[in-house]
Design a protein around this motif. Sequence first.
Motif, PDB file in Angstrom:
ATOM      1  N   ASP A  41      24.026  68.055  -4.910  1.00 33.49           N
ATOM      2  CA  ASP A  41      24.241  66.705  -5.069  1.00 33.49           C
ATOM      3  C   ASP A  41      24.950  66.694  -6.586  1.00 33.49           C
ATOM      4  O   ASP A  41      25.873  66.008  -6.864  1.00 33.49           O
ATOM      5  CB  ASP A  41      22.899  65.833  -5.296  1.00 33.49           C
ATOM      6  CG  ASP A  41      22.488  65.491  -3.919  1.00 33.49           C
ATOM      7  OD1 ASP A  41      23.093  65.816  -2.924  1.00 33.49           O
ATOM      8  OD2 ASP A  41      21.330  64.789  -3.840  1.00 33.49           O
ATOM      9  N   ILE A  42      24.449  67.607  -7.529  1.00 35.69           N
ATOM     10  CA  ILE A  42      25.229  67.837  -8.922  1.00 35.69           C
ATOM     11  C   ILE A  42      26.334  68.288  -8.805  1.00 35.69           C
ATOM     12  O   ILE A  42      27.324  67.852  -9.379  1.00 35.69           O
ATOM     13  CB  ILE A  42      24.370  68.848  -9.760  1.00 35.69           C
ATOM     14  CG1 ILE A  42      23.009  68.401 -10.060  1.00 35.69           C
ATOM     15  CG2 ILE A  42      25.042  69.132 -11.189  1.00 35.69           C
ATOM     16  CD1 ILE A  42      22.026  69.420 -10.613  1.00 35.69           C
ATOM     17  N   PHE A  43      26.690  69.087  -7.907  1.00 34.73           N
ATOM     18  CA  PHE A  43      28.185  69.845  -7.522  1.00 34.73           C
ATOM     19  C   PHE A  43      29.056  68.588  -7.354  1.00 34.73           C
ATOM     20  O   PHE A  43      30.009  68.289  -7.482  1.00 34.73           O
ATOM     21  CB  PHE A  43      27.907  70.892  -6.756  1.00 34.73           C
ATOM     22  CG  PHE A  43      29.096  71.849  -6.793  1.00 34.73           C
ATOM     23  CD1 PHE A  43      29.480  72.742  -7.679  1.00 34.73           C
ATOM     24  CD2 PHE A  43      30.194  71.497  -5.725  1.00 34.73           C
ATOM     25  CE1 PHE A  43      30.617  73.367  -7.722  1.00 34.73           C
ATOM     26  CE2 PHE A  43      31.390  72.267  -5.783  1.00 34.73           C
ATOM     27  CZ  PHE A  43      31.725  73.055  -6.823  1.00 34.73           C
ATOM     28  N   ARG A  44      28.375  68.015  -6.052  1.00 37.62           N
ATOM     29  CA  ARG A  44      29.139  66.908  -5.389  1.00 37.62           C
ATOM     30  C   ARG A  44      29.585  65.797  -6.262  1.00 37.62           C
ATOM     31  O   ARG A  44      30.637  65.330  -6.522  1.00 37.62           O
ATOM     32  CB  ARG A  44      28.491  66.226  -4.126  1.00 37.62           C
ATOM     33  CG  ARG A  44      28.624  67.256  -2.962  1.00 37.62           C
ATOM     34  CD  ARG A  44      27.898  66.694  -1.739  1.00 37.62           C
ATOM     35  NE  ARG A  44      26.644  66.908  -1.635  1.00 37.62           N
ATOM     36  CZ  ARG A  44      25.802  67.759  -1.422  1.00 37.62           C
ATOM     37  NH1 ARG A  44      26.043  68.831  -1.007  1.00 37.62           N
ATOM     38  NH2 ARG A  44      24.389  67.735  -1.482  1.00 37.62           N
ATOM     39  N   GLY A  45      28.496  65.304  -7.220  1.00 37.42           N
ATOM     40  CA  GLY A  45      28.653  64.555  -8.164  1.00 37.42           C
ATOM     41  C   GLY A  45      29.971  64.869  -9.252  1.00 37.42           C
ATOM     42  O   GLY A  45      30.601  64.071  -9.756  1.00 37.42           O
ATOM     43  N   ALA A  46      29.745  66.388  -9.569  1.00 39.72           N
ATOM     44  CA  ALA A  46      30.547  66.747 -10.729  1.00 39.72           C
ATOM     45  C   ALA A  46      32.205  66.778 -10.272  1.00 39.72           C
ATOM     46  O   ALA A  46      33.258  66.302 -10.737  1.00 39.72           O
ATOM     47  CB  ALA A  46      30.355  68.191 -10.915  1.00 39.72           C
ATOM     48  N   LEU A  47      32.221  67.041  -8.823  1.00 38.90           N
ATOM     49  CA  LEU A  47      33.710  67.056  -8.141  1.00 38.90           C
ATOM     50  C   LEU A  47      34.354  65.559  -8.070  1.00 38.90           C
ATOM     51  O   LEU A  47      35.405  65.476  -8.351  1.00 38.90           O
ATOM     52  CB  LEU A  47      33.152  67.404  -6.866  1.00 38.90           C
ATOM     53  CG  LEU A  47      34.302  68.313  -6.082  1.00 38.90           C
ATOM     54  CD1 LEU A  47      35.061  69.436  -6.751  1.00 38.90           C
ATOM     55  CD2 LEU A  47      33.760  68.717  -4.449  1.00 38.90           C
ATOM     56  N   ARG A  49      33.567  63.357 -10.350  1.00 37.53           N
ATOM     57  CA  ARG A  49      33.981  63.020 -11.541  1.00 37.53           C
ATOM     58  C   ARG A  49      35.177  63.590 -12.041  1.00 37.53           C
ATOM     59  O   ARG A  49      35.817  63.533 -12.992  1.00 37.53           O
ATOM     60  CB  ARG A  49      32.619  63.107 -12.470  1.00 37.53           C
ATOM     61  CG  ARG A  49      31.820  62.317 -12.583  1.00 37.53           C
ATOM     62  CD  ARG A  49      30.656  62.270 -13.815  1.00 37.53           C
ATOM     63  NE  ARG A  49      30.618  64.088 -14.304  1.00 37.53           N
ATOM     64  CZ  ARG A  49      29.679  64.462 -13.605  1.00 37.53           C
ATOM     65  NH1 ARG A  49      28.624  64.029 -12.636  1.00 37.53           N
ATOM     66  NH2 ARG A  49      29.374  65.878 -13.929  1.00 37.53           N
ATOM     67  N   GLY A  50      35.526  64.528 -11.101  1.00 40.14           N
ATOM     68  CA  GLY A  50      36.755  65.225 -11.635  1.00 40.14           C
ATOM     69  C   GLY A  50      36.628  66.769 -12.547  1.00 40.14           C
ATOM     70  O   GLY A  50      37.374  66.994 -13.272  1.00 40.14           O
ATOM     71  N   ASP A  51      35.300  66.912 -12.590  1.00 39.86           N
ATOM     72  CA  ASP A  51      34.794  68.189 -13.569  1.00 39.86           C
ATOM     73  C   ASP A  51      35.590  69.239 -13.143  1.00 39.86           C
ATOM     74  O   ASP A  51      35.867  69.634 -11.799  1.00 39.86           O
ATOM     75  CB  ASP A  51      33.379  68.282 -13.272  1.00 39.86           C
ATOM     76  CG  ASP A  51      32.893  69.471 -13.993  1.00 39.86           C
ATOM     77  OD1 ASP A  51      32.281  69.550 -15.069  1.00 39.86           O
ATOM     78  OD2 ASP A  51      32.746  70.820 -13.416  1.00 39.86           O
ATOM     79  N   GLU A  52      36.114  70.124 -14.241  1.00 40.14           N
ATOM     80  CA  GLU A  52      37.070  71.054 -14.085  1.00 40.14           C
ATOM     81  C   GLU A  52      36.211  72.518 -13.331  1.00 40.14           C
ATOM     82  O   GLU A  52      37.089  73.120 -12.390  1.00 40.14           O
ATOM     83  CB  GLU A  52      37.361  71.636 -15.444  1.00 40.14           C
ATOM     84  CG  GLU A  52      38.763  71.424 -16.000  1.00 40.14           C
ATOM     85  CD  GLU A  52      39.007  71.978 -17.401  1.00 40.14           C
ATOM     86  OE1 GLU A  52      38.520  72.985 -17.509  1.00 40.14           O
ATOM     87  OE2 GLU A  52      39.624  71.092 -17.995  1.00 40.14           O
TER      88      GLU A  52
END
Length: 205
Positions: A41-47, A49-52
């Motif tokens: 979930d953290i990874f999908r959330g970061a994605l 948000r456009g996290d590099e």
Amino acid sequence: MTTDSQSIPAFSILGPPGCGKGTQAEFIKTELGFLHVSSGDIFRGALARGDENAIAAQDIMQRGELVPDEIIKKMVHDELQTILLASKDPQGVLLDGFPRTVGQAEMMDDLLSDLKLHFVGMLNLEVPESELVDRLLKRGQGVEKRPDDNEDVIRERMRVWREKTFPLEKYYQNHNQLYSIEGMGAPEEVFSLLKPIIIEKANLS
Ligand code: AP5
Ligand code: MG
């Protein structure tokens, strides 16, 4: 490992894709007052948000493979730090999907003690592969579909699980920290098996 009685107990939940880690985490959160941190979930959330870092590793996840340990470790650490700061007296913390390799397991103790958490044990959900594939294909037909819920990627996630994550069962068994339960049956039934283990091992009243 930190055993300071002031520190917060932490468990992790282990098992192949579709075994019900996220589903059981919801029960553990709502019924036992735990914080839930899911690396997926953290990874999908970061994605979203456009996290590099997440964008750079996006293809890896969509192929069903594992994101590099260092990226996941930092994301889990930062998320845990944020939710711990925002929460009041949690009963415990449940990590879902982390650690997923022996390398991550070896990184985990430092990560937890840095945040004043101590690891109690690994909750291991056992479900046959045919049931896992059925569950994920079914999710892939509904509104909760994820980009990795299609048959080829599901098979790859299973292969990666057997190769990279399954060895953690032995690792935690050797540390006397593995608590395995049958993950078949209704979600409520599975939780009724997990709950007494968590209460006893974390000394909750
Ligand atoms: P992640 O998001 O962790 O996915 P996963 O492990 O593949 O598993 P799922 O989340 O699909 O299943 P689950 O066990 O949570 O089951 P759920 O409750 O959803 O990871 C995704 C990707 O992110 C990885 O492939 C990797 O690329 C990357 N990643 C994440 N963590 C990483 C790490 N630490 N290191 C490196 N890379 C990492 O249930 C599944 C379905 O079954 C649902 O539809 C549910 O309703 C249903 N269901 C649940 N329980 C039952 C039941 N008892 N009976 C019937 N149906 C049930
Ligand atoms: Mg999940």
